[in-house]
Design a protein around this motif. Structure first.
Motif, PDB file in Angstrom:
ATOM      1  N   ALA A  23       1.524  -2.170 -10.322  1.00 36.83           N
ATOM      2  CA  ALA A  23       0.848  -3.467 -10.242  1.00 36.83           C
ATOM      3  C   ALA A  23       0.757  -3.985  -8.817  1.00 36.83           C
ATOM      4  O   ALA A  23      -0.254  -4.582  -8.425  1.00 36.83           O
ATOM      5  CB  ALA A  23       1.564  -4.476 -11.133  1.00 36.83           C
ATOM      6  N   GLU A  24       1.808  -3.786  -8.023  1.00 39.20           N
ATOM      7  CA  GLU A  24       1.815  -4.275  -6.641  1.00 39.20           C
ATOM      8  C   GLU A  24       0.722  -3.590  -5.825  1.00 39.20           C
ATOM      9  O   GLU A  24      -0.037  -4.248  -5.108  1.00 39.20           O
ATOM     10  CB  GLU A  24       3.179  -4.066  -5.983  1.00 39.20           C
ATOM     11  N   LYS A  25       0.641  -2.275  -5.924  1.00 42.65           N
ATOM     12  CA  LYS A  25      -0.374  -1.539  -5.160  1.00 42.65           C
ATOM     13  C   LYS A  25      -1.771  -1.927  -5.625  1.00 42.65           C
ATOM     14  O   LYS A  25      -2.662  -2.166  -4.815  1.00 42.65           O
ATOM     15  CB  LYS A  25      -0.156  -0.025  -5.300  1.00 42.65           C
ATOM     16  N   MET A  26      -1.936  -2.017  -6.931  1.00 40.32           N
ATOM     17  CA  MET A  26      -3.255  -2.342  -7.465  1.00 40.32           C
ATOM     18  C   MET A  26      -3.717  -3.712  -6.981  1.00 40.32           C
ATOM     19  O   MET A  26      -4.833  -3.859  -6.486  1.00 40.32           O
ATOM     20  CB  MET A  26      -3.226  -2.280  -8.989  1.00 40.32           C
ATOM     21  N   SER A  27      -2.857  -4.714  -7.071  1.00 37.74           N
ATOM     22  CA  SER A  27      -3.250  -6.065  -6.659  1.00 37.74           C
ATOM     23  C   SER A  27      -3.479  -6.150  -5.146  1.00 37.74           C
ATOM     24  O   SER A  27      -4.293  -6.957  -4.692  1.00 37.74           O
ATOM     25  CB  SER A  27      -2.221  -7.093  -7.115  1.00 37.74           C
ATOM     26  N   SER A  28      -2.793  -5.328  -4.376  1.00 32.94           N
ATOM     27  CA  SER A  28      -2.946  -5.363  -2.914  1.00 32.94           C
ATOM     28  C   SER A  28      -4.321  -4.885  -2.454  1.00 32.94           C
ATOM     29  O   SER A  28      -4.699  -5.116  -1.311  1.00 32.94           O
ATOM     30  CB  SER A  28      -1.860  -4.525  -2.236  1.00 32.94           C
ATOM     31  N   LEU A  29      -5.067  -4.246  -3.317  1.00 32.52           N
ATOM     32  CA  LEU A  29      -6.388  -3.720  -2.961  1.00 32.52           C
ATOM     33  C   LEU A  29      -7.476  -4.785  -3.028  1.00 32.52           C
ATOM     34  O   LEU A  29      -8.597  -4.551  -2.602  1.00 32.52           O
ATOM     35  CB  LEU A  29      -6.742  -2.546  -3.876  1.00 32.52           C
ATOM     36  N   PHE A  30      -7.122  -5.963  -3.551  1.00 28.19           N
ATOM     37  CA  PHE A  30      -8.080  -7.051  -3.707  1.00 28.19           C
ATOM     38  C   PHE A  30      -8.037  -7.984  -2.499  1.00 28.19           C
ATOM     39  O   PHE A  30      -7.030  -8.081  -1.808  1.00 28.19           O
ATOM     40  CB  PHE A  30      -7.753  -7.859  -4.972  1.00 28.19           C
TER      41      PHE A  30
END
Length: 147
Positions: A23-30
């Motif tokens: 979740a952390e990596k995914m949200s950091s892409l926004f």
């Protein structure tokens, strides 16, 4: 790396983060104001809300990994692009794509000082109501990508 390759790489990072249940990596892409619209229609706005939406999903559900294929990258000026892709999922413990959860992925990306960031990610079911041949066509296209 060219712009189109960098955009595709951002999308691949998104897919990898989902597949790794990160979740952390995914949200950091926004972007800070980025928005995610999920398969079920739920929306999350901003990195923190996206993170808080994804954490319990990954914690409480055995999410299936995506198999995906980029179909198009289209530029809107120098700093904005749209990426369209198709994706399918292979449920945990299975070896084939589940056609009922095929999806279209649409991303709007913006170039920032630290690279391409996602402003919008929309995950739209690809059910093609009344046209089962289109579901089969998409599923077969994705099956070719399974290693």
């Amino acid at each position: 790396m060219g712009k189109e390759a960098a955009i595709k790489e951002t999308y691949e990072h998104l897919i990898k983060a989902w597949n790794n249940r990160d979740a952390e990596k995914m949200s950091s892409l926004f972007t800070e104001s980025g928005e995610s619209i999920g398969f079920d229609g739920s929306t999350s706005k901003g990195r923190e809300e996206i993170l808080s939406h994804l954490k319990p999903i990954f914690r409480d559900h055995p999410t299936a990994p995506f198999v995906n294929k980029v179909k198009e990258v289209k530029f809107i000026g120098d700093q904005t692009a749209i990426l369209r892709a198709i994706a399918g999922m292979i449920p945990p413990g299975e070896s084939d794509i589940k056609p009922e959860v095929n999806t279209h992925h649409t991303l709007v990306l913006e170039h920032k000082e630290d690279g391409w960031k996602i402003e919008l990610f929309q995950n739209t079911p690809a059910q093609f109501h009344g046209r089962p041949e289109l579901v089969e066509e998409m599923t077969n296209e994705l099956r070719k990508l399974i290693r």
